[in-house]
Design a protein around this motif. Structure first.
Motif, PDB file in Angstrom:
ATOM      1  N   GLY A   1       0.845  -1.197   0.000  1.00 60.17           N
ATOM      2  CA  GLY A   1       0.000   0.000   0.000  1.00 60.17           C
ATOM      3  C   GLY A   1       0.873   1.237   0.000  1.00 60.17           C
ATOM      4  O   GLY A   1       1.984   1.234   0.554  1.00 60.17           O
TER       5      GLY A   1
ATOM      6  N   GLY B   1      12.847   5.632  -3.265  1.00 62.75           N
ATOM      7  CA  GLY B   1      12.559   4.867  -2.046  1.00 62.75           C
ATOM      8  C   GLY B   1      11.361   3.954  -2.262  1.00 62.75           C
ATOM      9  O   GLY B   1      11.408   2.750  -1.982  1.00 62.75           O
TER      10      GLY B   1
ATOM     11  N   GLY C   1       8.346  -1.287   3.347  1.00 63.36           N
ATOM     12  CA  GLY C   1       9.647  -0.957   3.915  1.00 63.36           C
ATOM     13  C   GLY C   1       9.672  -1.426   5.361  1.00 63.36           C
ATOM     14  O   GLY C   1       8.620  -1.687   5.959  1.00 63.36           O
TER      15      GLY C   1
HETATM   16  N1  LIG Z   1      13.172   6.197   1.537  1.00 55.56           N
HETATM   17  C1  LIG Z   1      12.520   5.054   1.400  1.00 55.56           C
HETATM   18  N2  LIG Z   1      13.208   3.925   1.146  1.00 55.56           N
HETATM   19  C2  LIG Z   1      12.574   2.750   0.985  1.00 55.56           C
HETATM   20  N3  LIG Z   1      11.241   2.582   1.082  1.00 55.56           N
HETATM   21  C3  LIG Z   1      10.504   3.662   1.330  1.00 55.56           C
HETATM   22  C4  LIG Z   1      11.098   4.964   1.496  1.00 55.56           C
HETATM   23  N4  LIG Z   1      10.097   5.853   1.725  1.00 55.56           N
HETATM   24  C5  LIG Z   1       8.955   5.132   1.706  1.00 55.56           C
HETATM   25  N5  LIG Z   1       9.179   3.820   1.482  1.00 55.56           N
HETATM   26  C6  LIG Z   1       8.210   2.717   1.432  1.00 55.56           C
HETATM   27  O1  LIG Z   1       7.197   3.009   0.498  1.00 55.56           O
HETATM   28  C7  LIG Z   1       5.923   2.554   0.968  1.00 55.56           C
HETATM   29  C8  LIG Z   1       4.961   3.694   0.948  1.00 55.56           C
HETATM   30  O2  LIG Z   1       5.372   4.666   1.869  1.00 55.56           O
HETATM   31  P1  LIG Z   1       4.782   6.139   1.861  1.00 55.56           P
HETATM   32  O3  LIG Z   1       4.120   6.427   0.599  1.00 55.56           O
HETATM   33  O4  LIG Z   1       4.061   6.389   3.100  1.00 55.56           O
HETATM   34  O5  LIG Z   1       6.122   6.943   1.951  1.00 55.56           O
HETATM   35  P2  LIG Z   1       6.557   7.893   3.092  1.00 55.56           P
HETATM   36  O6  LIG Z   1       7.382   7.153   4.074  1.00 55.56           O
HETATM   37  O7  LIG Z   1       5.395   8.666   3.594  1.00 55.56           O
HETATM   38  O8  LIG Z   1       7.449   8.767   2.175  1.00 55.56           O
HETATM   39  P3  LIG Z   1       7.427  10.274   2.004  1.00 55.56           P
HETATM   40  O9  LIG Z   1       8.071  10.763   3.260  1.00 55.56           O
HETATM   41  O10 LIG Z   1       8.250  10.407   0.798  1.00 55.56           O
HETATM   42  O11 LIG Z   1       6.015  10.740   1.812  1.00 55.56           O
HETATM   43  C9  LIG Z   1       6.173   1.969   2.361  1.00 55.56           C
HETATM   44  O12 LIG Z   1       6.261   0.566   2.260  1.00 55.56           O
HETATM   45  C10 LIG Z   1       7.495   2.559   2.770  1.00 55.56           C
HETATM   46  O13 LIG Z   1       8.190   1.664   3.593  1.00 55.56           O
END
Ligand SMILES: Nc1ncnc2c1ncn2[C@@H]1O[C@H](COP(=O)(O)OP(=O)(O)OP(=O)(O)O)[C@@H](O)[C@H]1O
Ligand SMILES: N[C@@H](Cc1ccc(O)cc1)C(=O)O
Length: 316
Positions: free
Chosen positions: A34, A44, A171
């Motif tokens: 998700g 990321g 992640g």
């Molecule tokens: N820097 C990163 N490296 C690896 N995986 C990431 C990273 N940022 C987010 N994810 C992964 O992507 C998926 C979606 O996360 P999400 O969209 O909430 O990002 P976030 O942590 O809110 O990032 P942002 O701070 O960029 O909004 C999760 O499984 C998260 O673990």
């Protein structure tokens, strides 16, 4: 590569190995990840997309949840804003090769009476303390958490049950929510989800890559911008936590069979590597200049992301 090695490569944790091995033999196996819709899908996020693509290769049915309600509950924008972003994110994922998969918009799944009832039942069992802790690395402004941020992890658990998936990818920051899911879902008649956790990538400044920090490369970034960002990227002599090496390890080696660093003859000429291990060892020994590493990583990244840019142009 055998199916088990492919699906576990570049993970930091699999909960559990035995359950994953058993799942690899199950017909109709289904996995999901998700994403809170965000302004930019960055490298990321791409780590988890790569994992979904690996799982697709070995016969998993893939579900991508565009978690608009979650983003709203986590104070990332209004419902209208996050819905618009969800549409854009879907196109980015498609451009990255996530086609022939099922896309589900969170708010289409999460507002049915059945969903709500299950969510409330689980909420009655999880303590406030554990709900708060599970949001440590996921929630925004957790110094002053809102009630919506306590509902958030309970809904993520309910998603796993309602989507009927066997496994969840995320992640390592998702770990505590996934552990709650493993603990509470069996009590409601749902299977224990297998969890695959991928590493958190550093941004170009060496801190966690995040859209709010502007330290990212977006999957839709144009060529010149990638070159400029790579040129300025933090690239220490150390191998650990080095964002440029992480890019090579998690994105470039899995997609290209070999990586060539072009250098003028007077600086030693071209160098070709067929594995990340060989390249990082050479870099660690001082045989590669950071500027050459950054330039090569940038050019391969431009190649890797070209289909996304083309897809977005043809699907405005
Ligand atoms: N820097 C990163 N490296 C690896 N995986 C990431 C990273 N940022 C987010 N994810 C992964 O992507 C998926 C979606 O996360 P999400 O969209 O909430 O990002 P976030 O942590 O809110 O990032 P942002 O701070 O960029 O909004 C999760 O499984 C998260 O673990
Ligand atoms: N919690 C995930 C987003 C997400 C939301 C709901 C889910 O069912 C799964 C994942 C994040 O940090 O971005």
């Amino acid at each position: 590569m055998d199916p088990y090695s492919l699906v576990t490569r570049n993970t930091v944790e699999v909960v559990t190995d035995e359950e994953l091995s058993a799942l690899l033999k199950k017909p109709g196996r289904k996995v999901y990840a998700g994403y809170e819709p965000s302004g930019e899908v960055h490298l990321g996020h791409l780590v988890t997309v790569n994992k979904l693509l690996d799982l697709k290769k070995v016969g998993f049915e893939i579900v991508v949840l565009l978690a608009d309600l979650h983003a709203f509950l986590n104070r990332k924008g209004t419902m209208e804003e996050v819905r618009t972003l969800a549409e854009y994110n879907r196109k980015c994922f498609e451009g990255l090769g996530l086609v022939d998969v099922t896309y589900v918009l969170g708010s289409d799944l999460q507002l049915s009476p059945e969903y709500e009832l299950l969510m409330l039942k689980i909420s009655q069992e999880v303590t406030l303390n554990r709900a708060t802790r599970s949001m440590d690395e996921v929630g925004r402004q957790m110094e002053h958490p809102t009630v919506s941020q306590m509902v958030y992890p309970i809904m993520q658990i309910t998603d796993i049950a309602t989507l009927g998936v066997d496994a969840a990818v995320g992640g390592i920051d998702q770990r505590k929510i996934h552990m709650l899911a493993r603990e509470y879902l069996p009590g409601h008649g749902y299977p224990t989800p297998v969890c695959l956790h991928t590493p958190i990538l550093n941004g170009l400044d060496g801190k966690k890559m995040s859209s709010s920090q502007k330290n990212y490369i977006s999957v839709a970034e144009d060529e010149e911008s990638i070159r400029k960002k790579m040129n300025k990227a933090y690239c220490p002599k150390e191998i650990e936590e080095n964002p440029v090496l992480q890019m090579l390890q998690y994105h470039l080696f899995p997609r290209f069979n070999e990586i060539t660093l072009h250098r003028p003859e007077k600086f030693g000429g071209d160098l070709t590597f067929t594995s990340y291990e060989a390249l990082s060892e050479a870099y660690g020994s001082g045989a590669i200049h950071p500027a050459d590493l950054k330039r090569a990583a940038g050019e391969y990244m431009i190649e890797l992301l070209r289909p996304v840019r083309e897809y977005l142009e043809s699907h405005p």
